[in-house]
Structure formats: structure tokens, C-alpha cells
Design a protein around this motif. Structure first.
Motif, mmCIF file in Angstrom:
data_model
loop_
_atom_site.group_PDB
_atom_site.id
_atom_site.type_symbol
_atom_site.label_atom_id
_atom_site.label_comp_id
_atom_site.label_asym_id
_atom_site.label_seq_id
_atom_site.Cartn_x
_atom_site.Cartn_y
_atom_site.Cartn_z
ATOM 1 N N ASP A 24 44.156 46.708 41.251
ATOM 2 C CA ASP A 24 42.996 46.339 40.458
ATOM 3 C C ASP A 24 43.353 45.124 39.606
ATOM 4 O OD1 ASP A 24 40.655 46.217 39.046
ATOM 5 O OD2 ASP A 24 40.763 48.252 38.276
ATOM 6 N N ALA A 25 42.529 44.105 39.694
ATOM 7 C CA ALA A 25 42.801 42.855 38.991
ATOM 8 C C ALA A 25 42.597 42.962 37.490
ATOM 9 C CB ALA A 25 41.933 41.732 39.564
ATOM 10 N N LEU A 26 41.675 43.799 37.018
ATOM 11 C CA LEU A 26 41.409 43.872 35.581
ATOM 12 C C LEU A 26 42.618 44.348 34.780
ATOM 13 C CD1 LEU A 26 39.663 43.537 33.112
ATOM 14 C CD2 LEU A 26 38.628 45.751 33.613
ATOM 15 N N PRO A 27 43.264 45.478 35.135
ATOM 16 C CA PRO A 27 44.451 45.857 34.368
ATOM 17 C C PRO A 27 45.541 44.787 34.392
ATOM 18 C CG PRO A 27 43.709 47.719 35.659
ATOM 19 C CD PRO A 27 42.901 46.526 36.102
ATOM 20 N N ALA A 28 45.743 44.160 35.541
ATOM 21 C CA ALA A 28 46.758 43.095 35.626
ATOM 22 C C ALA A 28 46.386 41.922 34.723
ATOM 23 C CB ALA A 28 46.901 42.633 37.070
ATOM 24 N N ALA A 29 45.108 41.565 34.696
ATOM 25 C CA ALA A 29 44.664 40.455 33.847
ATOM 26 C C ALA A 29 44.826 40.799 32.370
ATOM 27 C CB ALA A 29 43.215 40.106 34.165
ATOM 28 N N LEU A 30 44.457 42.017 31.991
ATOM 29 C CA LEU A 30 44.602 42.413 30.588
ATOM 30 C C LEU A 30 46.062 42.431 30.156
ATOM 31 C CD1 LEU A 30 41.890 45.177 30.368
ATOM 32 C CD2 LEU A 30 42.022 43.144 28.938
ATOM 33 N N VAL A 31 46.937 42.927 31.018
ATOM 34 C CA VAL A 31 48.367 42.934 30.694
ATOM 35 C C VAL A 31 48.856 41.507 30.456
ATOM 36 C CG1 VAL A 31 50.652 43.345 31.695
ATOM 37 C CG2 VAL A 31 48.911 45.128 31.779
ATOM 38 N N THR A 32 48.461 40.585 31.318
ATOM 39 C CA THR A 32 48.863 39.182 31.170
ATOM 40 C C THR A 32 48.329 38.593 29.871
ATOM 41 O OG1 THR A 32 48.925 38.899 33.554
ATOM 42 C CG2 THR A 32 48.749 36.894 32.235
ATOM 43 N N CYS A 33 47.063 38.858 29.565
ATOM 44 C CA CYS A 33 46.458 38.330 28.338
ATOM 45 C C CYS A 33 47.160 38.859 27.100
ATOM 46 C CB CYS A 33 44.973 38.683 28.279
ATOM 47 S SG CYS A 33 43.944 37.802 29.455
#
Length: 154
Positions: A24-33
């Protein structure tokens, strides 16, 4: 006569390859942010917090107090700074400041994909795929919403 070794290998040869669940891209994006803002969560922590929610509901699910990967208590939220068909929020200038400091934001496209917003130039958005790192440029018209992940006190 069939060789015994062939009988042992035959079920393996006929088995269908296992299909991996797409990440899932959303959890990965939030972790990066959040890492860019100095807080470390794991993708599993974020995914568990989101559950099966999508879109705005998924962003609302990460708001509140929780413990990060370093066992520190954090207060998090995702501030929606722009939504299609609406004027930018008062936090729009803060988004520009974050992007200039190389702190990415979240971008949800109209087709439901989450991206890391890395730069904004008028109507053009530089985005990166949070799973593959692939970069591209897209128009603001293809965006559904832009969110700015924030940490209380950061």
C-alpha cells in the motif's frame, strides 16, 4: 514407468506461483513524510492505524496520539491544504515552506493513487512513487487532494 523423482517434482511444477499482495502506497508515503520531519514510524504501524480506510478517512485515522518506532509518544495529523474544486487552505504557504526544505507532502490523484509531492511549480507537480521511487511530473488537474503530514510540537 514413471520415475519416483518425477512424482516428487510434479506437484511443485504444477503449482501456481503465489501472488504477493501489493504494498500500500499510503503507509509508505506517510512513513517517508514523517521521517523527513524527524519522526520514525514503521509501515506496519501506519498500515495498522489506517486499517481498511481509504481517501480522507485514511488520513483522519492517523490523527491523534500514538507511539512511534522509537517508543516515543507522538501527536500526528495530516492537514489537507488543497482539495479539487476548493480554494487552498490557509496552510498553503506552509506547504511551500515544507517542500523548499525537502519535506514531502502527500498527493492523492483522481484515480486513487498516493504519491509523494516533492515540488510544486504553478500548475505542475513533481511527485515520486513511495514504493518504487519513480518520479514524474503531473498537472494539478490530476490531483484530488494534497495533504501535509504534521507532528505536534515539531
Amino acid at each position: 514407468m514413471i520415475d519416483r523423482r518425477l512424482l516428487l517434482v510434479l506437484p511443485l511444477a504444477l503449482a501456481l506461483p503465489a501472488k504477493a499482495q501489493p504494498a500500500d502506497a499510503l503507509p509508505a508515503a506517510l512513513v517517508t513524510c514523517w521521517q523527513a520531519r524527524g519522526v520514525r514510524f514503521t509501515t506496519a504501524q501506519v498500515a495498522a492505524r489506517i486499517g481498511g480506510k481509504v481517501g480522507r478517512a485514511a488520513l483522519a485515522a492517523v490523527a491523534g496520539a500514538w507511539t512511534d518506532a522509537n517508543d516515543d509518544d507522538q501527536e500526528t495529523m495530516v492537514e489537507i491544504v488543497w482539495e479539487a474544486g476548493r480554494p487552498p487552505s490557509p496552510a498553503w504557504p506552509l506547504l511551500g515552506r515544507d517542500l523548499a526544505a525537502r519535506r514531502p507532502a502527500l498527493l492523492l490523484t483522481r484515480d486513487g493513487h498516493w504519491w509523494l509531492l516533492e515540488a510544486l511549480d504553478q500548475e505542475r507537480l513533481s511527485v515520486g512513487d513511495p514504493l518504487t521511487g519513480e518520479g514524474r511530473v503531473m498537472s494539478l488537474e490530476s490531483a484530488e487532494l494534497i495533504g501535509r503530514p504534521v507532528i505536534a510540537g515539531a
